[in-house]
Write a protein that holds these residues in place. Sequence first.
Motif, PDB file in Angstrom:
ATOM      1  N   SER A 414       0.819  -1.215   0.000  1.00 51.28           N
ATOM      2  CA  SER A 414       0.000   0.000   0.000  1.00 51.28           C
ATOM      3  C   SER A 414       0.848   1.257   0.000  1.00 51.28           C
ATOM      4  N   SER A 415       2.089   1.162   0.428  1.00 57.14           N
ATOM      5  CA  SER A 415       2.954   2.337   0.496  1.00 57.14           C
ATOM      6  C   SER A 415       3.311   2.874  -0.885  1.00 57.14           C
ATOM      7  N   PHE A 416       3.004   2.109  -1.933  1.00 56.62           N
ATOM      8  CA  PHE A 416       3.301   2.556  -3.295  1.00 56.62           C
ATOM      9  C   PHE A 416       2.104   3.240  -3.959  1.00 56.62           C
ATOM     10  N   ASN A 417       1.116   3.614  -3.165  1.00 55.09           N
ATOM     11  CA  ASN A 417      -0.111   4.189  -3.699  1.00 55.09           C
ATOM     12  C   ASN A 417      -0.159   5.711  -3.599  1.00 55.09           C
ATOM     13  N   TYR A 418       0.993   6.368  -3.459  1.00 59.53           N
ATOM     14  CA  TYR A 418       0.990   7.815  -3.248  1.00 59.53           C
ATOM     15  C   TYR A 418       1.935   8.531  -4.220  1.00 59.53           C
ATOM     16  N   PRO A 419       1.704   8.376  -5.521  1.00 55.11           N
ATOM     17  CA  PRO A 419       2.593   9.011  -6.507  1.00 55.11           C
ATOM     18  C   PRO A 419       2.541  10.534  -6.456  1.00 55.11           C
ATOM     19  N   GLY A 420       1.412  11.100  -6.023  1.00 47.79           N
ATOM     20  CA  GLY A 420       1.314  12.555  -5.917  1.00 47.79           C
ATOM     21  C   GLY A 420       2.337  13.119  -4.951  1.00 47.79           C
ATOM     22  N   ALA A 421       2.511  12.438  -3.827  1.00 49.86           N
ATOM     23  CA  ALA A 421       3.498  12.882  -2.835  1.00 49.86           C
ATOM     24  C   ALA A 421       4.915  12.768  -3.390  1.00 49.86           C
ATOM     25  N   ASP A 422       5.197  11.672  -4.102  1.00 48.78           N
ATOM     26  CA  ASP A 422       6.518  11.491  -4.714  1.00 48.78           C
ATOM     27  C   ASP A 422       6.800  12.607  -5.711  1.00 48.78           C
ATOM     28  N   ALA A 423       5.800  12.938  -6.527  1.00 50.93           N
ATOM     29  CA  ALA A 423       5.986  13.997  -7.530  1.00 50.93           C
ATOM     30  C   ALA A 423       6.195  15.353  -6.871  1.00 50.93           C
ATOM     31  N   LEU A 424       5.473  15.606  -5.784  1.00 52.46           N
ATOM     32  CA  LEU A 424       5.613  16.891  -5.099  1.00 52.46           C
ATOM     33  C   LEU A 424       6.985  17.018  -4.429  1.00 52.46           C
ATOM     34  N   LEU A 425       7.448  15.945  -3.806  1.00 48.11           N
ATOM     35  CA  LEU A 425       8.772  15.980  -3.165  1.00 48.11           C
ATOM     36  C   LEU A 425       9.862  16.231  -4.200  1.00 48.11           C
ATOM     37  N   PHE A 426       9.766  15.560  -5.351  1.00 45.76           N
ATOM     38  CA  PHE A 426      10.744  15.796  -6.417  1.00 45.76           C
ATOM     39  C   PHE A 426      10.685  17.253  -6.866  1.00 45.76           C
ATOM     40  N   THR A 427       9.479  17.757  -7.073  1.00 42.59           N
ATOM     41  CA  THR A 427       9.304  19.129  -7.549  1.00 42.59           C
ATOM     42  C   THR A 427       9.884  20.131  -6.553  1.00 42.59           C
ATOM     43  N   ASN A 428       9.647  19.905  -5.279  1.00 41.15           N
ATOM     44  CA  ASN A 428      10.187  20.807  -4.255  1.00 41.15           C
ATOM     45  C   ASN A 428      11.713  20.815  -4.278  1.00 41.15           C
TER      46      ASN A 428
END
Length: 611
Positions: A414-428
């Motif tokens: 289930s920990s792989f269900n948050y791509p939005g957070a991954d994209a935001l962290l990269f963007t930041n």
Amino acid sequence: MYKFNGVLDAALIGLISFYLVLSPFTKVEESFNLQAIHDIINYGIFPQQVIEDNYDHINFPGAVPRTFVGSLIIAVLAKGLNFITSIFGYNLLEQSSEINLQLIVRAILGLINAYSLIHLRNTANKIVFSDKKSKIKGTLGFWFSLLLLSQFHILYYASRTIPNFIALPIVNFAVSKLLRGDVSGLTWLAFTAVVFRIEVGLFAVIIALVSSLIFGQSNIIVNIAMLASGTIIGSFLSLAVDSYFWQQIILPELSSFKFNVLLNKSVEWGVEPWSAYFSKYIWNLFRPPVILLLLLPGLINDPADDGKPIIKSDDDNDKDKKGDIKIITHPARNSLRILFISSILYIVVLSFQAHKEWRFITYVIPIFTLQAANGISSIATKWSISFSSKFLVIIAIANIGVALILSLLMGFFSSFNYPGADALLFTNNYIQSNYQDKDVLVHLDVPACMTGITRFGELNSNHVKYDKTETEAELNQIWNQFDLIIVEDLNSVSQVSFASGAWELIHTSQLFSTVTLGPLVELAVVEKDNLIKLPLKFLTGEYSIIDLLQSMVVKKDFLYVYKKISHESTIEDHDTAIDQIEEVDGDAVIEDVNEQFDSIIEEIVSHSHDN
């Protein structure tokens, strides 16, 4: 068994914390309360204009309004904790982003839920009549804790700010009261219903009816009074708090009831057959179904049964025996049965609502677990006198172990269900590395916001702004202003918008798709001659269990981060190319071409003569 309570409580808190750290991000169901908590902490609540200017719900109110009561309580606790940490030089509000504060917020809710479950366990231990004569005490609570630790959903979501799990601690507190025969628990259920989740009111009414009309455990008039008092108190509280935050006279759960039930708008989020709760959701909540298999033995045995018969009397002269009233010698007699039967009836009635979700029946999970614990406890007491009891207990323990392993695996996947957070962290990180103090505007599309992006994850910088515009018409007007975008699909946004500027893909975030057993099979083939020693190789570090699990996860591309290539720079490059063409001497080019052509002709003629 009381001596194990400390260890079991630590394990409960530890597992909730493990799931929190494993999956620190959130999804759309949690967003309203989490955004509200963020806004209360960062902007305060006075004056009211602060809400109008800064709060997320003003621009994104959602399909139905939700209460701010739970968010306000958690925000106050989080802000108090931050005040304490700031004394020691660690102010969470002054970090580059507040993602650590988001973890604190969720941890607070997780601890509250953990405490409510521990309180329920302790209450259950107190009503067991047989413990008064037994040398081994607290077996019911012991098995309850073990069965609870083996479950996934209730522990994984214990720290998640969906309304059902903000309501759950109060429901557990109310159930604890009802478990010991205190009908004031109905007041707390009614309060929870009118403030947090309206379906809890249905649960409360069913308990009141089952308790009074079927078991004679309570007086129906008293029950109605308890329900009414909770409804009135909750209504006044919600009306006062939520009308202030929503800036209009409103009772959110009443609006929700009208939208979802009266207008039947909930069907827009999906429709399932009447039997879905019984045929799918309950089985998904309890896998493997050891808890479901133990429900019947638990129903047969009443932990509060003191062995005395229930007396009837027509002797009006006896002050303790009025008319044909049942006198129950133990105040909690049949209370667990009442709660369990009410839970079944609650699911039955809820099944008539076409839209179904497992979280709507969250409140019965502790009751089912308690009933199953009563079943295994009654079997375990016969350990020394029955082989079948020994066998059943061993089977139950094995199932608990399997359930725990499955729960941990479900948590990992289930920990792989948050791509939005991954994209935001990269963007930041990209902004901090490439833009320094330049003004940056980042667009976040709906799928990104639904899969992990929250205000806690945004950078605390006056130079960085985040946009969540959804409508195409508005996007077309402001598209040229964006420096970075996080989107699911370029085609999901207006082609006119993309034609207005060039974009470069700089990052792709992936979403969990499925699990494959391929890597496990390959490992088994490689180690076919040493399968017995394979577990030892994992323990010694020759193989990594984390690497193996990660290789089993199949992911798909879901979100894309694009950087805008300046439109002005594109024009400049075009003009430069034109200038370079204009600077070329046309006569010189023609003369050079003629010379090369004559050379080729001479070579061809010479070659033909040789032949």
